[in-house]
Design a protein around this motif. Structure first.
Motif, PDB file in Angstrom:
ATOM      1  N   SER A  74       0.823  -1.206   0.000  1.00  0.00           N
ATOM      2  CA  SER A  74       0.000   0.000   0.000  1.00  0.00           C
ATOM      3  C   SER A  74       0.859   1.259   0.000  1.00  0.00           C
ATOM      4  O   SER A  74       0.611   2.206  -0.752  1.00  0.00           O
ATOM      5  N   LYS A  75       1.892   1.272   0.821  1.00  0.00           N
ATOM      6  CA  LYS A  75       2.783   2.432   0.876  1.00  0.00           C
ATOM      7  C   LYS A  75       3.471   2.661  -0.461  1.00  0.00           C
ATOM      8  O   LYS A  75       3.601   3.792  -0.931  1.00  0.00           O
ATOM      9  N   MET A  76       3.906   1.568  -1.087  1.00  0.00           N
ATOM     10  CA  MET A  76       4.658   1.678  -2.325  1.00  0.00           C
ATOM     11  C   MET A  76       3.813   2.228  -3.461  1.00  0.00           C
ATOM     12  O   MET A  76       4.242   3.145  -4.180  1.00  0.00           O
ATOM     13  N   ILE A  77       2.592   1.710  -3.665  1.00  0.00           N
ATOM     14  CA  ILE A  77       1.794   2.183  -4.799  1.00  0.00           C
ATOM     15  C   ILE A  77       1.392   3.642  -4.611  1.00  0.00           C
ATOM     16  O   ILE A  77       1.327   4.408  -5.585  1.00  0.00           O
ATOM     17  N   ASN A  78       1.155   4.052  -3.362  1.00  0.00           N
ATOM     18  CA  ASN A  78       0.822   5.455  -3.132  1.00  0.00           C
ATOM     19  C   ASN A  78       2.039   6.351  -3.341  1.00  0.00           C
ATOM     20  O   ASN A  78       1.921   7.459  -3.903  1.00  0.00           O
ATOM     21  N   GLU A  79       3.204   5.899  -2.924  1.00  0.00           N
ATOM     22  CA  GLU A  79       4.419   6.682  -3.146  1.00  0.00           C
ATOM     23  C   GLU A  79       4.680   6.866  -4.630  1.00  0.00           C
ATOM     24  O   GLU A  79       5.013   7.961  -5.094  1.00  0.00           O
ATOM     25  N   VAL A  80       4.517   5.802  -5.398  1.00  0.00           N
ATOM     26  CA  VAL A  80       4.747   5.875  -6.844  1.00  0.00           C
ATOM     27  C   VAL A  80       3.778   6.855  -7.497  1.00  0.00           C
ATOM     28  O   VAL A  80       4.170   7.695  -8.314  1.00  0.00           O
ATOM     29  N   LEU A  81       2.505   6.768  -7.161  1.00  0.00           N
ATOM     30  CA  LEU A  81       1.500   7.612  -7.814  1.00  0.00           C
ATOM     31  C   LEU A  81       1.666   9.084  -7.474  1.00  0.00           C
ATOM     32  O   LEU A  81       1.364   9.954  -8.292  1.00  0.00           O
ATOM     33  N   HIS A  82       2.152   9.382  -6.280  1.00  0.00           N
ATOM     34  CA  HIS A  82       2.333  10.777  -5.874  1.00  0.00           C
ATOM     35  C   HIS A  82       3.667  11.351  -6.336  1.00  0.00           C
ATOM     36  O   HIS A  82       3.865  12.569  -6.257  1.00  0.00           O
ATOM     37  N   ASP A  83       4.567  10.515  -6.788  1.00  0.00           N
ATOM     38  CA  ASP A  83       5.898  10.965  -7.190  1.00  0.00           C
ATOM     39  C   ASP A  83       5.839  11.513  -8.612  1.00  0.00           C
ATOM     40  O   ASP A  83       5.568  10.777  -9.568  1.00  0.00           O
ATOM     41  N   ARG A  84       6.131  12.789  -8.772  1.00  0.00           N
ATOM     42  CA  ARG A  84       6.026  13.440 -10.083  1.00  0.00           C
ATOM     43  C   ARG A  84       6.953  12.795 -11.114  1.00  0.00           C
ATOM     44  O   ARG A  84       6.646  12.794 -12.317  1.00  0.00           O
ATOM     45  N   GLU A  85       8.055  12.228 -10.717  1.00  0.00           N
ATOM     46  CA  GLU A  85       8.969  11.612 -11.669  1.00  0.00           C
ATOM     47  C   GLU A  85       8.381  10.356 -12.306  1.00  0.00           C
ATOM     48  O   GLU A  85       8.810   9.951 -13.382  1.00  0.00           O
ATOM     49  N   GLY A  87       4.620   8.240 -11.214  1.00  0.00           N
ATOM     50  CA  GLY A  87       3.174   8.437 -11.253  1.00  0.00           C
ATOM     51  C   GLY A  87       2.389   7.324 -11.907  1.00  0.00           C
ATOM     52  O   GLY A  87       1.222   7.526 -12.260  1.00  0.00           O
ATOM     53  N   GLY A  88       2.987   6.134 -12.063  1.00  0.00           N
ATOM     54  CA  GLY A  88       2.214   5.064 -12.671  1.00  0.00           C
ATOM     55  C   GLY A  88       2.840   3.703 -12.490  1.00  0.00           C
ATOM     56  O   GLY A  88       4.050   3.571 -12.297  1.00  0.00           O
ATOM     57  N   PHE A  89       1.996   2.659 -12.546  1.00  0.00           N
ATOM     58  CA  PHE A  89       2.486   1.285 -12.448  1.00  0.00           C
ATOM     59  C   PHE A  89       1.523   0.341 -13.151  1.00  0.00           C
ATOM     60  O   PHE A  89       0.361   0.680 -13.403  1.00  0.00           O
ATOM     61  N   THR A  90       2.033  -0.834 -13.479  1.00  0.00           N
ATOM     62  CA  THR A  90       1.215  -1.904 -14.037  1.00  0.00           C
ATOM     63  C   THR A  90       1.371  -3.143 -13.161  1.00  0.00           C
ATOM     64  O   THR A  90       2.372  -3.303 -12.457  1.00  0.00           O
ATOM     65  N   LEU A  91       0.380  -4.016 -13.220  1.00  0.00           N
ATOM     66  CA  LEU A  91       0.468  -5.345 -12.608  1.00  0.00           C
ATOM     67  C   LEU A  91      -0.588  -6.227 -13.243  1.00  0.00           C
ATOM     68  O   LEU A  91      -1.508  -5.735 -13.904  1.00  0.00           O
ATOM     69  N   GLY A  92      -0.448  -7.526 -13.053  1.00  0.00           N
ATOM     70  CA  GLY A  92      -1.396  -8.451 -13.654  1.00  0.00           C
ATOM     71  C   GLY A  92      -1.756  -9.598 -12.737  1.00  0.00           C
ATOM     72  O   GLY A  92      -0.941 -10.035 -11.921  1.00  0.00           O
ATOM     73  N   ILE A  93      -2.988 -10.101 -12.888  1.00  0.00           N
ATOM     74  CA  ILE A  93      -3.431 -11.269 -12.114  1.00  0.00           C
ATOM     75  C   ILE A  93      -4.050 -12.312 -13.032  1.00  0.00           C
ATOM     76  O   ILE A  93      -4.780 -13.192 -12.590  1.00  0.00           O
ATOM     77  N   GLY A  94      -3.756 -12.195 -14.336  1.00  0.00           N
ATOM     78  CA  GLY A  94      -4.400 -13.069 -15.313  1.00  0.00           C
ATOM     79  C   GLY A  94      -4.096 -14.538 -15.136  1.00  0.00           C
ATOM     80  O   GLY A  94      -4.885 -15.399 -15.550  1.00  0.00           O
ATOM     81  N   LYS A  95      -2.965 -14.872 -14.514  1.00  0.00           N
ATOM     82  CA  LYS A  95      -2.630 -16.289 -14.314  1.00  0.00           C
ATOM     83  C   LYS A  95      -3.435 -16.936 -13.190  1.00  0.00           C
ATOM     84  O   LYS A  95      -3.511 -18.162 -13.100  1.00  0.00           O
ATOM     85  N   VAL A  96      -4.021 -16.097 -12.322  1.00  0.00           N
ATOM     86  CA  VAL A  96      -4.694 -16.615 -11.130  1.00  0.00           C
ATOM     87  C   VAL A  96      -6.204 -16.395 -11.178  1.00  0.00           C
ATOM     88  O   VAL A  96      -6.983 -17.280 -10.791  1.00  0.00           O
ATOM     89  N   ALA A  97      -6.614 -15.220 -11.636  1.00  0.00           N
ATOM     90  CA  ALA A  97      -8.046 -14.901 -11.655  1.00  0.00           C
ATOM     91  C   ALA A  97      -8.782 -15.795 -12.640  1.00  0.00           C
ATOM     92  O   ALA A  97      -8.246 -16.150 -13.693  1.00  0.00           O
TER      93      ALA A  97
END
Length: 308
Positions: A74-85, A87-97
């Motif tokens: 939780s801390k990491m994704i919020n830090e990334v999104l608020h960081d102007r440098e 501000g984005g990430f990808t991830l996938g759950i297609g192998k499990v869902a």
């Protein structure tokens, strides 16, 4: 140039963080299959309808995802999104869902670790699911497969904050082309020219088409400042400029962004999602190649950052 912070690119107990292979502005998060499976199993009997009808349950499943993946996630994704440098990430759950319901629940858990969601008037829910196919009579480019869906930010025609955007791919068949096109504002070569143009601070009327189910006209500056940084609100389809000067400015601005060498054509597999800071990332879609059985289904959520 590699801008990714080394203290974020590392392995955690239930996930790994790596630089995205297509952009040094994005991170990619590799989730451990067993962690995703544990979250989905815990909410096997939770339905999307329950999440629609009982809003607090969205935060309950977010908390359960945080418990499974750890507070660091939780801390990491919020830090990334608020960081102007970044501000984005990808991830996938297609192998499990195993179902669309799994995708809705997982995406909802992610967004509610970030903040709150805006009501999506187009769908009448807190999220929208929509398809792109061979033929369509839509009144916007959202579902029109064979047109360039030009770079824009979301929320330009609603009177509420739209800080972030999540898009998740549910299904895809017979699709060639149609890549998500992304542009980080700071990588746009002509940002300074357009941000300092006399029209940049003019309030432009934005009106949505009938399919969006929003009748109110809102007025937005194209550029504004937040935390000392330049941000943007723009979509060409819904802007109703009052003068020739404003129209020429918006047309030139859009053409400049579309031709930027910094545009990333993102590959997003089925079962994957991308989350972006909507104040300085623009997004669009490349045209698909013609196919009579083209089918893509996406989920969208957008909203505001949680109050700290």
């Amino acid at each position: 140039m590699n801008m990714v912070k080394s203290d974020l690119v590392k392995s955690f107990e239930h996930f790994n963080v790596v630089q995205h292979p297509q952009s040094n502005r994005l991170y990619h998060i590799e989730l451990k299959d067993e962690a995703v499976a544990a979250f989905l199993e815990k909410h096997r009997d939770t339905s999307p309808q329950q999440l629609e009808y009982i809003p607090y349950r969205r935060y309950v499943i977010a908390n359960d995802l945080r418990k499974v993946l750890g507070e660091d996630f939780s801390k990491m994704i919020n830090e990334v999104l608020h960081d102007r440098e970044f501000g984005g990430f990808t991830l996938g759950i297609g192998k499990v869902a195993s179902s669309d319901e799994d995708y809705v629940k997982f995406a909802t858990a992610i967004t509610h670790l970030i903040g709150g969601v805006n009501f999506d008037a187009m769908s009448g829910k807190y999220y929208a699911r929509f398809t792109v196919k061979d033929t369509d009579n839509s009144d916007s480019y959202l579902r029109q497969a064979y047109r360039l869906f030009t770079l824009h930010t979301d929320g330009t025609f609603v009177d509420e904050p739209c800080d972030w955007l999540l898009m998740m791919k549910f299904a895809e068949e017979n699709a060639s082309g149609g890549e998500s096109r992304l542009l980080h504002l700071d990588d746009w070569e002509e940002l300074d020219y357009y941000a300092n143009h006399p029209v940049a601070s003019t309030k432009i009327p934005y009106k949505s088409p009938a399919s969006k189910n929003v009748s109110k006209t809102v007025y937005n500056n194209t550029f504004y400042e937040h935390n000392g940084k330049t941000c943007i609100q723009f979509i060409d389809q819904f802007a109703y400029p009052d003068t020739i000067e404003q129209a020429e400015y918006l047309k030139s601005l859009s053409e400049s962004m579309e031709s930027s060498s910094a545009v990333v054509e993102l590959e997003l597999p089925v079962g994957s999602l991308v989350v972006l800071n909507n104040t300085f990332w623009l997004h669009g879609r490349a045209a698909f190649e013609k196919h009579p059985d083209l089918h893509r289904e996406l989920l969208r959520q957008r909203g505001y950052f949680k109050k700290v």
